[in-house]
Design a protein around this motif. Structure first.
Motif, PDB file in Angstrom:
ATOM      1  N   LEU A   1      29.820  37.687  23.822  1.00  0.00           N
ATOM      2  CA  LEU A   1      30.572  38.392  24.860  1.00  0.00           C
ATOM      3  C   LEU A   1      32.054  38.140  24.614  1.00  0.00           C
ATOM      4  O   LEU A   1      32.519  37.002  24.673  1.00  0.00           O
ATOM      5  CB  LEU A   1      30.174  37.904  26.254  1.00  0.00           C
ATOM      6  CG  LEU A   1      31.061  38.395  27.414  1.00  0.00           C
ATOM      7  CD1 LEU A   1      31.103  39.918  27.489  1.00  0.00           C
ATOM      8  CD2 LEU A   1      30.600  37.783  28.735  1.00  0.00           C
ATOM      9  N   LEU A   2      32.798  39.198  24.361  1.00  0.00           N
ATOM     10  CA  LEU A   2      34.210  39.116  24.001  1.00  0.00           C
ATOM     11  C   LEU A   2      35.013  39.868  25.056  1.00  0.00           C
ATOM     12  O   LEU A   2      34.833  41.078  25.240  1.00  0.00           O
ATOM     13  CB  LEU A   2      34.431  39.723  22.613  1.00  0.00           C
ATOM     14  CG  LEU A   2      33.448  39.220  21.531  1.00  0.00           C
ATOM     15  CD1 LEU A   2      33.609  40.037  20.251  1.00  0.00           C
ATOM     16  CD2 LEU A   2      33.661  37.732  21.264  1.00  0.00           C
ATOM     17  N   ILE A   3      35.889  39.159  25.754  1.00  0.00           N
ATOM     18  CA  ILE A   3      36.595  39.724  26.903  1.00  0.00           C
ATOM     19  C   ILE A   3      38.098  39.654  26.687  1.00  0.00           C
ATOM     20  O   ILE A   3      38.648  38.584  26.416  1.00  0.00           O
ATOM     21  CB  ILE A   3      36.262  38.957  28.199  1.00  0.00           C
ATOM     22  CG1 ILE A   3      34.755  38.875  28.442  1.00  0.00           C
ATOM     23  CG2 ILE A   3      36.957  39.601  29.399  1.00  0.00           C
ATOM     24  CD1 ILE A   3      34.371  37.862  29.508  1.00  0.00           C
ATOM     25  N   THR A   4      38.771  40.787  26.820  1.00  0.00           N
ATOM     26  CA  THR A   4      40.228  40.816  26.932  1.00  0.00           C
ATOM     27  C   THR A   4      40.561  41.046  28.395  1.00  0.00           C
ATOM     28  O   THR A   4      40.161  42.060  28.980  1.00  0.00           O
ATOM     29  CB  THR A   4      40.841  41.931  26.074  1.00  0.00           C
ATOM     30  OG1 THR A   4      40.621  41.632  24.691  1.00  0.00           O
ATOM     31  CG2 THR A   4      42.333  42.044  26.314  1.00  0.00           C
ATOM     32  N   LEU A   5      41.288  40.094  28.983  1.00  0.00           N
ATOM     33  CA  LEU A   5      41.565  40.127  30.414  1.00  0.00           C
ATOM     34  C   LEU A   5      43.069  40.096  30.633  1.00  0.00           C
ATOM     35  O   LEU A   5      43.747  39.131  30.256  1.00  0.00           O
ATOM     36  CB  LEU A   5      40.901  38.923  31.087  1.00  0.00           C
ATOM     37  CG  LEU A   5      41.060  38.795  32.597  1.00  0.00           C
ATOM     38  CD1 LEU A   5      40.336  39.940  33.313  1.00  0.00           C
ATOM     39  CD2 LEU A   5      40.522  37.448  33.075  1.00  0.00           C
ATOM     40  N   THR A   6      43.588  41.147  31.240  1.00  0.00           N
ATOM     41  CA  THR A   6      45.008  41.222  31.584  1.00  0.00           C
ATOM     42  C   THR A   6      45.124  41.350  33.104  1.00  0.00           C
ATOM     43  O   THR A   6      44.151  41.646  33.783  1.00  0.00           O
ATOM     44  CB  THR A   6      45.686  42.435  30.918  1.00  0.00           C
ATOM     45  OG1 THR A   6      45.440  43.614  31.714  1.00  0.00           O
ATOM     46  CG2 THR A   6      45.182  42.663  29.498  1.00  0.00           C
ATOM     47  N   PRO A   7      46.318  41.162  33.650  1.00  0.00           N
ATOM     48  CA  PRO A   7      46.481  41.390  35.088  1.00  0.00           C
ATOM     49  C   PRO A   7      46.242  42.838  35.496  1.00  0.00           C
ATOM     50  O   PRO A   7      45.987  43.115  36.675  1.00  0.00           O
ATOM     51  CB  PRO A   7      47.943  40.993  35.336  1.00  0.00           C
ATOM     52  CG  PRO A   7      48.274  40.048  34.238  1.00  0.00           C
ATOM     53  CD  PRO A   7      47.521  40.576  33.048  1.00  0.00           C
ATOM     54  N   GLY A   8      46.304  43.748  34.534  1.00  0.00           N
ATOM     55  CA  GLY A   8      46.142  45.162  34.864  1.00  0.00           C
ATOM     56  C   GLY A   8      44.779  45.729  34.545  1.00  0.00           C
ATOM     57  O   GLY A   8      44.187  46.455  35.344  1.00  0.00           O
ATOM     58  N   TYR A   9      44.243  45.413  33.370  1.00  0.00           N
ATOM     59  CA  TYR A   9      42.956  45.974  32.971  1.00  0.00           C
ATOM     60  C   TYR A   9      42.161  44.930  32.202  1.00  0.00           C
ATOM     61  O   TYR A   9      42.662  43.858  31.857  1.00  0.00           O
ATOM     62  CB  TYR A   9      43.143  47.244  32.120  1.00  0.00           C
ATOM     63  CG  TYR A   9      43.832  47.036  30.792  1.00  0.00           C
ATOM     64  CD1 TYR A   9      43.113  46.642  29.658  1.00  0.00           C
ATOM     65  CD2 TYR A   9      45.202  47.249  30.644  1.00  0.00           C
ATOM     66  CE1 TYR A   9      43.732  46.457  28.429  1.00  0.00           C
ATOM     67  CE2 TYR A   9      45.831  47.064  29.417  1.00  0.00           C
ATOM     68  CZ  TYR A   9      45.091  46.667  28.325  1.00  0.00           C
ATOM     69  OH  TYR A   9      45.700  46.475  27.113  1.00  0.00           O
ATOM     70  N   PHE A  10      40.900  45.255  31.947  1.00  0.00           N
ATOM     71  CA  PHE A  10      40.069  44.414  31.091  1.00  0.00           C
ATOM     72  C   PHE A  10      39.246  45.322  30.195  1.00  0.00           C
ATOM     73  O   PHE A  10      39.012  46.491  30.501  1.00  0.00           O
ATOM     74  CB  PHE A  10      39.140  43.507  31.916  1.00  0.00           C
ATOM     75  CG  PHE A  10      37.922  44.214  32.466  1.00  0.00           C
ATOM     76  CD1 PHE A  10      36.673  44.014  31.901  1.00  0.00           C
ATOM     77  CD2 PHE A  10      38.014  45.088  33.548  1.00  0.00           C
ATOM     78  CE1 PHE A  10      35.542  44.666  32.399  1.00  0.00           C
ATOM     79  CE2 PHE A  10      36.905  45.739  34.054  1.00  0.00           C
ATOM     80  CZ  PHE A  10      35.660  45.525  33.476  1.00  0.00           C
ATOM     81  N   TRP A  11      38.833  44.781  29.070  1.00  0.00           N
ATOM     82  CA  TRP A  11      37.834  45.461  28.259  1.00  0.00           C
ATOM     83  C   TRP A  11      36.982  44.397  27.581  1.00  0.00           C
ATOM     84  O   TRP A  11      37.371  43.232  27.489  1.00  0.00           O
ATOM     85  CB  TRP A  11      38.446  46.431  27.256  1.00  0.00           C
ATOM     86  CG  TRP A  11      39.342  45.860  26.212  1.00  0.00           C
ATOM     87  CD1 TRP A  11      40.692  45.673  26.290  1.00  0.00           C
ATOM     88  CD2 TRP A  11      38.964  45.426  24.888  1.00  0.00           C
ATOM     89  NE1 TRP A  11      41.173  45.155  25.113  1.00  0.00           N
ATOM     90  CE2 TRP A  11      40.142  44.982  24.235  1.00  0.00           C
ATOM     91  CE3 TRP A  11      37.760  45.384  24.192  1.00  0.00           C
ATOM     92  CZ2 TRP A  11      40.145  44.495  22.931  1.00  0.00           C
ATOM     93  CZ3 TRP A  11      37.751  44.898  22.889  1.00  0.00           C
ATOM     94  CH2 TRP A  11      38.935  44.467  22.279  1.00  0.00           C
ATOM     95  N   TYR A  12      35.802  44.791  27.151  1.00  0.00           N
ATOM     96  CA  TYR A  12      34.892  43.808  26.572  1.00  0.00           C
ATOM     97  C   TYR A  12      34.013  44.443  25.506  1.00  0.00           C
ATOM     98  O   TYR A  12      33.823  45.667  25.457  1.00  0.00           O
ATOM     99  CB  TYR A  12      34.012  43.179  27.657  1.00  0.00           C
ATOM    100  CG  TYR A  12      32.998  44.124  28.280  1.00  0.00           C
ATOM    101  CD1 TYR A  12      31.708  44.239  27.776  1.00  0.00           C
ATOM    102  CD2 TYR A  12      33.330  44.909  29.392  1.00  0.00           C
ATOM    103  CE1 TYR A  12      30.781  45.097  28.348  1.00  0.00           C
ATOM    104  CE2 TYR A  12      32.416  45.768  29.967  1.00  0.00           C
ATOM    105  CZ  TYR A  12      31.146  45.862  29.446  1.00  0.00           C
ATOM    106  OH  TYR A  12      30.228  46.729  30.008  1.00  0.00           O
TER     107      TYR A  12
END
Length: 384
Positions: free
Chosen positions: A284-295
């Protein structure tokens, strides 16, 4: 966590020995993983048994299964699995194989009131109990109440649907508590998924995982998209945790939707512009920003292909913005372009791994997460 596996063949045992020798050295002298751990069919089969059949895998976001009867399907180490929202509103996992003549039951994603086998119409309730079976009254050994789809462990962790075939796997809420300590201020459970799709790339699953884990490649591989949004000199790659690795990027204003919403008064300082990259082992690979996320959720398909679930969405602040629809379209268009760039980079790496004259080189300090990932793989695999 290693076990003995008498079925580990010579090729897999040799690859594992190379890998263990590789990670036994200090990170300051680390090299990329040996080629054989990517290209050996025997090693790929051993990964299915000792990693994917034992650890927690992600099926996607809980908010994608909103109503009772909403379901999705997946394969875990060759095992067909259903994840659904039952009549009580709880997440439930179960075998996706009929208890009659063993046909698979559901495909893809969708909504059902009951689970009906497409072969002979045996029908199951949303808790897996058998509701009905046509033309079975003359079988004296048939007992409807004794038949049920085998149940599989499923939990909702911060909005993520995690599933495992292992009844003894440690609870992810405990195992992944350090993730909450790192990024809890962003509260992943409040982000809304707005897209999810699946694709298959011609590379090993670990190549794609490692590509996500390091941002060293951003300026070159993503020169046409996000490569200019970060400064490698400001990047930190700390030592990993046994269950995950991570690093973060302090973003500039090149991608405004990655920053905190202007109306957000809770986040302060660098919290407003830090992008987290979380690699929850194994896939499970998560990019988490204050605005959006994708995985990305990765499922190996032999040594040379990987099946990928790609999803994402936005934080509550940006979802409430009057321009949310346009913002979502902009995020998705950007991520689609990033994926095209990553596909090219990771497929080229796998072609290089298969070349006779190639060999693994030394790692940059920006590739510490890759070294931590290699240690996880070595630890999960069996004693030869």
């Amino acid at each position: 966590m290693t076990t003995h596996d008498p079925a580990l063949g010579p090729a897999a045992a040799s690859a594992l020995a190379e890998l263990r020798a590789n990670v036994a050295d200090a990170f300051e002298r680390a090299r990329a993983m040996p080629k054989s751990v990517y290209t050996s069919p025997d090693f790929a089969a051993a990964e299915q048994r000792h990693i994917f059949a034992r650890d927690w895998l992600c099926a996607g976001r809980a908010d994608a299964l909103k109503e009772p009867g909403d379901y999705l399907t997946m394969q875990i180490a060759g095992e067909p699995v259903i994840i659904l929202r039952d009549r009580d509103g709880a997440l439930r996992g179960m075998s996706n194989v009929c208890r009659h003549r063993m046909s698979t039951l559901l495909e893809g994603r969708g909504h059902v009131r009951a689970i009906t086998c497409p072969y002979h119409a045996w029908t199951y309730n949303l808790d897996g109990t058998l509701r009905g079976a046509p033309a079975m009254t003359l079988n004296e050994g048939f007992c409807k109440d004794a038949i049920r789809l085998p149940q599989i462990r499923v939990v909702n962790w911060l909005g993520w649907v995690l599933v495992t075939l292992d009844p003894d796997a440690p609870d992810p809420a405990t195992r992944l508590k350090p993730v909450e300590d790192l990024v809890g201020y962003l509260d992943m459970s409040t982000y809304t998924e707005t897209f999810r799709e699946d694709f298959r790339w011609a590379t090993n699953w670990k190549v794609l995982a490692e590509n996500f884990m390091e941002s060293y490649h951003l300026p070159a591989c993503h020169a046409g998209t996000i490569g200019g949004s970060c400064d490698l000199a400001l990047m930190t790659c700390p030592e990993g945790d046994p269950a995950f690795n991570y690093h973060w990027i302090v973003k500039n204003d090149t991608v405004p939707l990655a920053l905190a919403h202007p109306a957000n008064t809770t986040l302060t300082g660098d919290q407003r512009r830090i992008t987290w990259l979380l690699a929850i082992y194994p896939s499970l690979l998560i990019t988490l920003t204050p605005g959006y996320f994708w995985y990305l959720c990765l499922t190996p398909d032999g040594p040379g292909h990987v099946n990928v679930t790609f999803g994402g969405g936005m934080s509550a602040d940006w979802m409430a913005d009057p321009e949310a629809t346009a913002n979502l379209a902009a995020v998705k268009a950007l991520l689609d372009r990033v994926n095209i760039e990553d596909k090219g980079c990771t497929e080229r790496v796998y072609r290089g791994l298969c070349a006779n004259l190639s060999s693994p080189g030394p790692l940059s300090h920006l590739e510490r997460p890759n070294f931590e990932f290699a240690r996880y793989i070595a630890d999960m695999m069996p004693e030869a």
